[in-house]
Write a protein that holds these residues in place. Structure first.
Motif, short mmCIF file in Angstrom:
data_model
loop_
_atom_site.label_atom_id
_atom_site.label_comp_id
_atom_site.label_asym_id
_atom_site.label_seq_id
_atom_site.Cartn_x
_atom_site.Cartn_y
_atom_site.Cartn_z
N ASN A 133 61.64 90.58 20.81
CA ASN A 133 61.80 89.10 20.49
C ASN A 133 60.71 88.46 20.90
OD1 ASN A 133 64.54 89.34 19.46
ND2 ASN A 133 65.21 89.41 21.62
N VAL A 134 60.18 87.55 19.96
CA VAL A 134 59.33 86.58 20.51
C VAL A 134 59.45 86.04 21.87
CG1 VAL A 134 57.81 84.28 20.04
CG2 VAL A 134 58.19 86.13 18.07
N GLY A 135 58.56 85.95 22.73
CA GLY A 135 58.95 85.52 24.11
C GLY A 135 59.54 86.56 25.23
N ALA A 136 59.62 87.65 24.62
CA ALA A 136 60.34 88.78 25.54
C ALA A 136 59.04 89.37 26.38
CB ALA A 136 60.96 89.87 24.72
N ARG A 137 59.37 89.80 27.67
CA ARG A 137 58.41 90.27 28.55
C ARG A 137 58.45 91.80 28.81
NH1 ARG A 137 56.36 86.09 32.83
NH2 ARG A 137 55.44 84.64 31.49
N ARG A 138 57.67 92.57 29.13
CA ARG A 138 57.57 93.82 29.57
C ARG A 138 56.67 93.87 30.76
NH1 ARG A 138 61.35 93.27 26.56
NH2 ARG A 138 61.90 94.53 24.94
N PRO A 139 56.68 94.89 31.61
CA PRO A 139 55.83 95.27 32.68
C PRO A 139 54.66 95.99 31.94
CG PRO A 139 57.87 95.84 33.33
CD PRO A 139 58.29 95.64 31.75
N LEU A 140 53.49 95.37 32.33
CA LEU A 140 52.11 95.89 31.68
C LEU A 140 52.06 97.49 31.40
CD1 LEU A 140 49.32 93.52 32.73
CD2 LEU A 140 50.34 93.52 30.54
N TYR A 141 52.39 97.95 32.95
CA TYR A 141 52.02 99.40 32.84
C TYR A 141 53.10 100.36 32.05
CZ TYR A 141 55.99 99.84 35.96
OH TYR A 141 57.44 99.54 36.70
N SER A 142 54.10 99.76 31.48
CA SER A 142 55.10 100.49 30.91
C SER A 142 55.02 100.46 29.24
CB SER A 142 56.48 100.06 31.28
OG SER A 142 56.78 98.65 30.59
N THR A 143 54.02 99.72 28.73
CA THR A 143 54.12 99.85 27.33
C THR A 143 52.59 100.00 26.77
OG1 THR A 143 53.55 97.43 27.34
CG2 THR A 143 55.78 97.79 27.50
N ALA A 144 52.56 100.34 25.64
CA ALA A 144 51.39 100.46 25.13
C ALA A 144 50.57 99.28 25.02
CB ALA A 144 51.61 100.94 23.46
N LEU A 145 51.16 98.04 24.64
CA LEU A 145 50.33 96.87 24.38
C LEU A 145 49.81 96.52 25.87
CD1 LEU A 145 52.43 96.68 21.61
CD2 LEU A 145 51.50 94.16 21.79
N GLY A 146 50.68 96.63 26.86
CA GLY A 146 50.23 96.34 28.27
C GLY A 146 49.05 97.09 28.60
N LEU A 147 49.16 98.46 28.41
CA LEU A 147 48.20 99.51 28.82
C LEU A 147 46.90 99.13 28.15
CD1 LEU A 147 50.24 102.83 28.79
CD2 LEU A 147 49.28 101.61 30.95
N THR A 148 47.00 98.62 26.69
CA THR A 148 45.65 98.36 26.29
C THR A 148 45.12 96.97 26.89
OG1 THR A 148 46.27 99.13 24.01
CG2 THR A 148 44.88 97.28 24.06
N MET A 149 45.80 96.16 27.32
CA MET A 149 45.38 94.84 27.93
C MET A 149 44.65 95.45 29.29
SD MET A 149 48.38 92.33 27.35
CE MET A 149 49.18 92.10 25.81
N LEU A 150 45.47 96.35 30.17
CA LEU A 150 44.81 96.80 31.58
C LEU A 150 43.56 97.39 31.11
CD1 LEU A 150 48.04 97.84 33.27
CD2 LEU A 150 46.55 95.68 33.91
N ALA A 151 43.49 98.35 30.13
CA ALA A 151 42.30 99.38 29.83
C ALA A 151 40.99 98.36 29.67
CB ALA A 151 42.76 100.16 28.68
N SER A 208 38.62 93.42 32.95
CA SER A 208 37.64 93.57 33.92
C SER A 208 37.84 94.53 35.27
CB SER A 208 37.21 92.33 34.61
OG SER A 208 38.31 91.86 35.32
N SER A 209 37.11 95.13 35.65
CA SER A 209 37.32 96.24 36.64
C SER A 209 38.03 95.63 37.91
CB SER A 209 36.11 97.01 37.09
OG SER A 209 35.18 96.22 37.73
N GLU A 210 37.71 94.41 38.14
CA GLU A 210 38.22 93.76 39.11
C GLU A 210 39.65 93.35 38.91
OE1 GLU A 210 38.85 91.60 42.83
OE2 GLU A 210 37.30 92.97 42.29
N ARG A 211 39.85 93.07 37.79
CA ARG A 211 41.37 92.79 37.77
C ARG A 211 42.36 93.84 37.58
NH1 ARG A 211 43.95 88.41 35.62
NH2 ARG A 211 41.99 87.08 35.08
N GLN A 212 41.49 95.06 37.13
CA GLN A 212 42.29 96.31 37.11
C GLN A 212 42.68 96.67 38.70
OE1 GLN A 212 40.57 99.54 35.19
NE2 GLN A 212 40.45 98.76 33.13
N ARG A 213 41.60 96.65 39.42
CA ARG A 213 41.69 96.65 40.89
C ARG A 213 42.88 96.06 41.53
NH1 ARG A 213 40.47 94.98 45.52
NH2 ARG A 213 39.74 93.10 44.84
#
Length: 271
Positions: free
Chosen positions: A139-157, A160-165
């Motif tokens: 659903n639009v507006g639904a949330r998921r932990p970044l590390y558990s989803t393909a979209l979240g992993l893309t965002m983390l990848a 910036s290196s500082e944000r990743q850290r």
């Protein structure tokens, strides 16, 4: 006998205060992700606790505010409304034709997501669901932990290196499914691979479902969002390379439409 009170012209023209107060409550809670107590809200908005409590109860009943342990925070309906406004005015509405093209090409559920303000979760801001009875549902507006989803992993990848850290230091990697990445070392390796390939795949959010995602960049080259598709793992595995190519192409087209001029990740650099 006392005369009956009569409204003055200014009284009749004055707008009701309750709708304005509702928006003030929403605005105040939007600035405090962990919520505020009744006393804190009353002080911040200079409103009486009694009338403020009635407003909060009404908003809670509609799903616009969630209340727990004496604290009040934004509810799911407020996030959905915000996502709807975002979708119909500017991004991602201006790239929806490419999302529709991806949907027609893969016949699976497709979505666009952005990171939450604190970069702990992704929020879906546009979704087109598959028509199949066996499909990934979001659903639009639904949330998921970044590390558990393909979209979240893309965002983390592509963060910036500082944000990743900071993310790796602060986040507990709890298992959501048997395929969720729960090791910091494994997550670091996955992010390096995603950055090199230009897309991420994951089965770490819902058992039996797999998604693939690619980044969307703005005109300045900064990560803006991630676009992806998801469906039953059995269907995904039969078409994995095809789905990856479709999603990468969609991410590239969206980025170009937003003014991105650099080489898109995972594609050959121009000669």
């Amino acid at each position: 006998m006392p005369e009956a009170s009569q409204d003055t012209d200014s009284d009749r023209l004055a707008p009701p205060r309750a709708p304005v107060r509702v928006m003030q409550v929403i605005a105040a809670l939007a600035q405090h992700r962990d919520g505020l107590s009744l006393a804190q809200l009353s002080e911040a908005l200079r409103l009486p606790k009694t009338s403020l409590f009635s407003l909060l109860r009404a908003l809670e009943g509609g799903g616009y505010v969630a209340s727990e342990n004496g604290h009040h925070r934004l509810g799911q309906e407020t996030y959905s409304l915000a996502a709807l406004i975002q979708r119909t005015d500017g991004f991602p509405g201006n790239v929806r034709p490419w999302l529709g093209e991806l949907h027609r090409a893969c016949q699976e559920t497709v979505m666009v997501g952005v990171p939450s303000q604190d970069w702990t979760q992704l929020t879906y801001i546009d979704v087109i669901e598959a028509s199949s009875w066996l499909r990934y549902s979001a659903n639009v507006g639904a949330r998921r932990p970044l590390y558990s989803t393909a979209l979240g992993l893309t965002m983390l990848a592509f963060a910036s290196s500082e944000r990743q850290r900071r993310y790796l230091e602060a986040t507990r990697l709890d298992a959501v499914t048997q395929h969720t990445i729960t090791s910091r070392a494994a997550l670091k390796r996955a992010l390096r691979q995603i950055r090199a390939e230009g897309c991420a795949s994951s089965s770490g959010s819902i058992e039996g479902a797999t998604g693939v995602s690619a980044p969307v960049f703005d005109s300045g080259g900064a990560l803006l969002a991630a676009v992806g598709m998801a469906g039953p793992t059995t269907r995904y595995e039969r078409n994995a390379e095809h789905f990856k190519a479709l999603v990468r192409h969609c991410g590239q087209q969206m980025s170009r439409a937003l003014g991105f001029q650099n080489a898109y990740p995972g594609t050959p650099s121009p000669a």
